[in-house]
Design an enzyme around this catalytic site. Structure first.
Site, PDB file in Angstrom:
ATOM      1  N   VAL A   1      17.487   1.972  12.913  1.00  0.00           N
ATOM      2  CA  VAL A   1      16.475   0.947  12.520  1.00  0.00           C
ATOM      3  C   VAL A   1      17.166  -0.255  11.748  1.00  0.00           C
ATOM      4  O   VAL A   1      16.321  -0.977  11.457  1.00  0.00           O
ATOM      5  CB  VAL A   1      15.382   1.705  11.794  1.00  0.00           C
ATOM      6  CG1 VAL A   1      14.664   2.430  12.931  1.00  0.00           C
ATOM      7  CG2 VAL A   1      15.702   2.289  10.689  1.00  0.00           C
TER       8      VAL A   1
ATOM      9  N   ASN B   1       7.860   4.467  10.294  1.00  0.00           N
ATOM     10  CA  ASN B   1       7.719   5.974   9.543  1.00  0.00           C
ATOM     11  C   ASN B   1       9.128   5.930   8.748  1.00  0.00           C
ATOM     12  O   ASN B   1       9.517   7.172   8.188  1.00  0.00           O
ATOM     13  CB  ASN B   1       7.165   7.011  10.180  1.00  0.00           C
ATOM     14  CG  ASN B   1       7.367   8.248   9.441  1.00  0.00           C
ATOM     15  OD1 ASN B   1       6.759   8.349   8.597  1.00  0.00           O
ATOM     16  ND2 ASN B   1       8.103   9.214   9.914  1.00  0.00           N
TER      17      ASN B   1
ATOM     18  N   SER C   1       4.461   4.565   0.295  1.00  0.00           N
ATOM     19  CA  SER C   1       4.522   5.771  -0.642  1.00  0.00           C
ATOM     20  C   SER C   1       4.051   5.133  -1.995  1.00  0.00           C
ATOM     21  O   SER C   1       4.008   3.950  -2.620  1.00  0.00           O
ATOM     22  CB  SER C   1       6.056   6.014  -1.121  1.00  0.00           C
ATOM     23  OG  SER C   1       6.093   6.831  -2.317  1.00  0.00           O
TER      24      SER C   1
ATOM     25  N   TYR D   1      13.981   2.635  -4.131  1.00  0.00           N
ATOM     26  CA  TYR D   1      12.866   3.281  -3.045  1.00  0.00           C
ATOM     27  C   TYR D   1      11.703   2.684  -3.482  1.00  0.00           C
ATOM     28  O   TYR D   1      10.827   2.249  -2.660  1.00  0.00           O
ATOM     29  CB  TYR D   1      13.149   4.801  -3.203  1.00  0.00           C
ATOM     30  CG  TYR D   1      11.905   5.406  -2.469  1.00  0.00           C
ATOM     31  CD1 TYR D   1      12.271   5.679  -0.744  1.00  0.00           C
ATOM     32  CD2 TYR D   1      10.974   6.001  -2.943  1.00  0.00           C
ATOM     33  CE1 TYR D   1      11.009   6.144  -0.313  1.00  0.00           C
ATOM     34  CE2 TYR D   1       9.773   6.811  -2.184  1.00  0.00           C
ATOM     35  CZ  TYR D   1       9.974   6.720  -1.000  1.00  0.00           C
ATOM     36  OH  TYR D   1       9.017   7.472  -0.302  1.00  0.00           O
TER      37      TYR D   1
ATOM     38  N   ALA E   1      11.076  -0.040  -5.301  1.00  0.00           N
ATOM     39  CA  ALA E   1      10.599  -1.580  -4.852  1.00  0.00           C
ATOM     40  C   ALA E   1      10.902  -1.814  -3.367  1.00  0.00           C
ATOM     41  O   ALA E   1       9.943  -2.713  -2.835  1.00  0.00           O
ATOM     42  CB  ALA E   1      12.087  -2.177  -5.291  1.00  0.00           C
TER      43      ALA E   1
ATOM     44  N   LYS F   1       8.922   0.260  -1.139  1.00  0.00           N
ATOM     45  CA  LYS F   1       7.861   0.593  -0.869  1.00  0.00           C
ATOM     46  C   LYS F   1       6.938  -0.255  -1.162  1.00  0.00           C
ATOM     47  O   LYS F   1       5.684  -0.343  -0.496  1.00  0.00           O
ATOM     48  CB  LYS F   1       7.482   2.303  -1.337  1.00  0.00           C
ATOM     49  CG  LYS F   1       8.474   3.145  -0.471  1.00  0.00           C
ATOM     50  CD  LYS F   1       8.350   3.167   0.849  1.00  0.00           C
ATOM     51  CE  LYS F   1       9.072   4.234   1.432  1.00  0.00           C
ATOM     52  NZ  LYS F   1       8.736   4.070   3.161  1.00  0.00           N
TER      53      LYS F   1
ATOM     54  N   ILE G   1       4.065  14.788  -0.717  1.00  0.00           N
ATOM     55  CA  ILE G   1       3.859  15.571   0.556  1.00  0.00           C
ATOM     56  C   ILE G   1       4.508  16.655   0.589  1.00  0.00           C
ATOM     57  O   ILE G   1       5.844  16.394   0.767  1.00  0.00           O
ATOM     58  CB  ILE G   1       3.740  14.570   1.618  1.00  0.00           C
ATOM     59  CG1 ILE G   1       2.617  13.351   1.324  1.00  0.00           C
ATOM     60  CG2 ILE G   1       3.328  15.219   3.114  1.00  0.00           C
ATOM     61  CD1 ILE G   1       1.188  13.519   1.392  1.00  0.00           C
TER      62      ILE G   1
END
Length: 269
Positions: free
Chosen positions: A70, A96, A149, A163, A165, A167, A196
């Site tokens: 991706v 996702n 998130s 991470y 930043a 999201k 989760i």
């Protein structure tokens, strides 16, 4: 209700590393298939994607998968082209893919920062770049659901600045793009999960549990949530289903937070 019969869903990150438990991507793909959708999935590991494919096909659903990087424009375009060649349309796109690496700006390497930007954020741009023009040409338009998130909303107890930043950026990317495409029949929304419990969470426990006490690590995460427990992949999947279905046809540019109340709380007393 929430009928996706014959809707073509392109989803990234649907792989499942084992038959134990459910990851968010696998749960979304499976739930959408149960609602009648045709699934076309891209995943870094083909073996992991095939595991989810088998689960869906064993229930009588339709699912094709292919290995996809991706972070590569060519690989993402190849995924989209293959889906179009097989089905001729893309009704729903679900992004996702995500990975979290620890570190603050002073300690994180440039390579780690760039990798986080590519995996978590560039991936969303690349899929949208390839899919939005397809959706706007379709009479029925389309729906995009991005998975972010609560780390993009607040500090959640560990330094993971890249991470967080990415999201936060996904949420604003979705909001701004939704306005641009609002008149073109294409909706974009974000699901914002909190803590989760997934197989990935258990892997984090193995890596980060103090003294190697994985059970204590999981119980600590449960205790952080006002409801007293972490959510599971199905909590996220059902929210994604609502945002993808026609029942949410007047909703675009929004975030739905699925977090058991964490972002509404200053901490349990």
């Amino acid at each position: 209700m929430l009928d996706l019969q014959n809707k073509v869903v392109l989803i990234t990150g649907l792989g499942q590393t084992s038959d134990e438990g459910w990851g968010i991507g696998a749960a979304i793909a499976t739930l959408f298939a149960r609602q009648g959708a045709i699934i076309y999935g891209g995943n870094r590991s083909l073996a992991s994607a095939t595991r989810t494919q088998a689960r869906i096909q064993n229930e009588g659903g339709i699912c094709d998968v292919q290995e996809t990087d991706v972070t590569s424009a060519a690989s993402v375009q190849g995924l989209v082209d293959s889906c179009m060649a097989r089905h001729g349309r893309i009704d729903i796109l679900v992004n996702n893919v995500g990975r979290s690496e620890p570190g603050c700006p002073a300690t994180m390497s440039e390579e780690t920062w760039d990798s986080q930007m590519d995996i978590n954020l560039k991936s969303v741009y690349l899929t949208c770049h390839a899919v939005l023009s397809i959706m706007e040409r379709q009479e029925t338009g389309g729906a995009v659901v991005n998975i972010a998130s609560i780390a993009g909303l607040r500090y959640i107890g560990k330094p993971q600045v890249a991470y967080s930043a990415t999201k936060a950026a996904i949420m604003q990317f979705t909001k701004a793009t939704a306005v641009v495409y609002a008149g073109k029949g294409v909706r974009l929304n974000t699901v914002v999960p909190g803590l989760i419990a997934t197989p990935y969470t258990k892997a984090l426990a193995t890596r980060y549990a103090p003294g190697g006490d994985e059970q204590a690590y999981m119980e600590m995460r449960d205790a952080q949530v006002p409801t007293g427990r972490m959510g599971d992949a199905w909590d996220v999947a059902h929210t994604a289903l609502f945002l993808a279905a026609n029942e949410s046809r007047y909703i675009t540019g929004q975030e739905i937070v699925v977090d058991g109340g964490i972002t509404s709380s200053t901490g349990r007393v």
